[in-house]
Design an enzyme around this catalytic site. Structure first.
Site, mmCIF file in Angstrom:
data_model
loop_
_atom_site.group_PDB
_atom_site.id
_atom_site.type_symbol
_atom_site.label_atom_id
_atom_site.label_comp_id
_atom_site.label_asym_id
_atom_site.label_seq_id
_atom_site.Cartn_x
_atom_site.Cartn_y
_atom_site.Cartn_z
ATOM 1 N N ASP A 54 0.843 -1.198 0.000
ATOM 2 C CA ASP A 54 0.000 0.000 0.000
ATOM 3 C C ASP A 54 0.879 1.250 0.000
ATOM 4 O O ASP A 54 0.644 2.190 -0.760
ATOM 5 C CB ASP A 54 -0.930 0.017 1.225
ATOM 6 N N THR A 77 -7.275 -4.463 -0.060
ATOM 7 C CA THR A 77 -6.046 -4.991 0.556
ATOM 8 C C THR A 77 -6.255 -6.408 1.088
ATOM 9 O O THR A 77 -5.377 -7.260 0.961
ATOM 10 C CB THR A 77 -5.571 -4.050 1.693
#
Ligand SMILES: [Mg+2]
Length: 287
Positions: free
Chosen positions: A5, A87
């Protein structure tokens, strides 16, 4: 949150701030969190991997600077970034996407969705979707000729394909089943997947409806979870609205304060689904 990320956001923000200096960026991750939440060893990994990806020497200070670039800036254009959307899907080796939406004075005008896990007709995976100047396109993730895409024109209930979130805390799955039933879509094929790949599926005609009904009254949807997808579906001739039929309002900052949920469709079945939502949830949600 994973090191990917942070790495993805650093690379995206760097590119945008080089090409469009001073423009506002709304992005999911923050430099301060990178410094306080990520252990030393993993920060080192981010520095190394981002350096390899860029082919230049990278420092911790540069990563933090890139992560926060454009944060709080004032400009007519705003870049809305989810560096890894989905995610949990990414960690579980399911679907995820890398999403950049573009706002002009608070209105969604464009977007890019990179979908590494999107299945392709050649048996491989990975597509890049983009919306620009009112048109939507797809090309192989590794590059190639963009192909113009359009949402489907299906209206026959037996043909409609529905997509939903995998995560139960994202949406009220039981309520969505009731809405599908009220819309005459009880028998529709339903697929669950992570990320804005759901918007991409509606945009290119691989799905006809994406429903996201909230679990709470003030759900606090984030702009970066919807901006790129909204741009793509609208450019492909589909429709994106709140559950009461009003547009998603991206003009209020990173939280969609005025919006309860999302109805994303090929456009043709939108009114029918809105009606079903009103009938099913109207009393409860004040629609
Ligand atoms: Mg994310």
């Amino acid at each position: 949150v994973t090191i990917a990320d942070y790495g993805s956001q650093a690379i995206l923000c760097r590119a945008i701030s080089l090409a469009f200096p001073g423009e506002a960026i709304q992005a999911e991750e923050q430099g301060s969190q990178f410094m306080t939440l990520v252990p030393d060893e993993q920060r080192e990994q981010v520095i190394q991997l981002v350096g390899e990806a860029l082919g230049e020497s990278v420092t911790e200070m540069k990563i933090v600077y890139w992560l926060d670039s454009g944060h709080g800036a004032q400009s007519e254009r705003t870049w809305v970034i989810d560096p890894i959307d989905g995610t949990k899907g990414f960690i579980a080796l399911r679907r995820y996407s890398i999403c950049v939406g573009i706002l002009d004075k608070g209105q969604v005008v464009g977007g890019v969705i990179g979908s590494p896990g999107y299945p392709r007709s050649d048996g491989k995976e990975g597509l890049l979707f983009q919306a620009q100047n009112g048109d939507a396109y797809v090309e192989p993730l590794e590059g190639g000729t963009p192909r113009w895409i359009q949402a489907s024109d299906l209206t026959d209930a037996r043909m409609i394909r529905v997509v939903e979130s995998v995560e139960r805390d994202h949406a009220n799955l039981e309520m969505m089943a009731r809405v599908r039933q009220a819309a005459g879509l009880a028998g529709a094929q339903v697929e669950s997947l992570d990320s804005q790949d759901k918007y991409a599926m509606v945009a290119c005609g691989d799905a006809d409806l994406y429903l996201r009904l909230p679990r709470e009254v003030a759900p606090k949807h984030k702009a970066w979870d919807h901006a790129a997808g909204t741009a793509l579906v609208m450019a492909a001739g589909g429709m994106v609205t709140d559950i009461d039929g009003s547009p998603l309002d991206f003009s209020l900052g990173p939280i969609l304060l005025k919006n309860k949920g999302m109805i994303v469709s090929n456009g043709r079945i939108h009114e029918r689904v809105l009606k079903a939502v009103r009938e099913t949830l109207g009393a409860e949600w004040g629609l």
